[in-house]
Motif scaffolding. Sequence first.
Motif, mmCIF file in Angstrom:
data_model
loop_
_atom_site.group_PDB
_atom_site.id
_atom_site.type_symbol
_atom_site.label_atom_id
_atom_site.label_comp_id
_atom_site.label_asym_id
_atom_site.label_seq_id
_atom_site.Cartn_x
_atom_site.Cartn_y
_atom_site.Cartn_z
ATOM 1 N N TYR A 1 0.857 -1.176 0.000
ATOM 2 C CA TYR A 1 0.000 0.000 0.000
ATOM 3 C C TYR A 1 0.891 1.223 0.000
ATOM 4 O O TYR A 1 2.065 1.152 0.301
ATOM 5 N N GLU B 1 -3.516 9.898 2.914
ATOM 6 C CA GLU B 1 -4.200 8.948 2.047
ATOM 7 C C GLU B 1 -3.444 7.633 2.043
ATOM 8 O O GLU B 1 -2.221 7.623 1.922
ATOM 9 N N ALA C 1 -3.509 4.093 0.026
ATOM 10 C CA ALA C 1 -4.055 3.452 -1.173
ATOM 11 C C ALA C 1 -3.511 2.044 -1.299
ATOM 12 O O ALA C 1 -2.309 1.814 -1.171
ATOM 13 N N ALA D 1 -9.176 3.599 -5.748
ATOM 14 C CA ALA D 1 -7.767 3.930 -5.986
ATOM 15 C C ALA D 1 -7.527 4.051 -7.477
ATOM 16 O O ALA D 1 -8.263 3.492 -8.301
ATOM 17 N N THR E 1 -8.563 0.522 -3.125
ATOM 18 C CA THR E 1 -9.238 1.570 -2.366
ATOM 19 C C THR E 1 -8.235 2.574 -1.839
ATOM 20 O O THR E 1 -7.134 2.209 -1.439
ATOM 21 N N THR E 2 -8.630 3.839 -1.833
ATOM 22 C CA THR E 2 -7.872 4.887 -1.161
ATOM 23 C C THR E 2 -8.694 5.359 0.027
ATOM 24 O O THR E 2 -9.864 5.714 -0.135
ATOM 25 N N ARG F 1 -9.021 8.264 2.622
ATOM 26 C CA ARG F 1 -8.601 9.653 2.828
ATOM 27 C C ARG F 1 -9.010 10.060 4.242
ATOM 28 O O ARG F 1 -10.188 10.034 4.592
#
Length: 136
Positions: A46, A60, A62, A101, A106-107, A109
């Motif tokens: 990640y 963030e 990701a 992402a 997926t990100t 935040r």
Amino acid sequence: MSLVRQVLAEALRVNGVCGDCRFSILLTVSEACTNAVEHGAPAVEYEVTAEVDDESCLVEIADSGSAFTPERVSLPDAESESGRGILLMRYLADEVRFLPAQFGGTTVRLRKWLHNGDSHEGVGCGAGARIPAMLG
């Protein structure tokens, strides 16, 4: 994950972020990184980016694993020792968003608004100290 916490903790400290805000930011980031590793399968890598300015810290996280839909996550049982990561993130951060992402996955935040002083009183949190907002 330990390296991420160490580097981020030092960056926050150097930028004058108070202890309370540092604690909240580091815990939310740890939870998001743990989720990326445990639930971002098949990805085991990640990426973490962070930005600190006078008003907030934006981080963030990701991953490139499977897409994630937070609405499908059920609340953990009261007796459960896991499954509280999203709840903690939403409690400690001022903004939590789950976004697709750039290359799949997926990100997460996370944004934390910075406060003044070591206990949110006085001067010293973030690059530009400001008067704390009254909480009602």
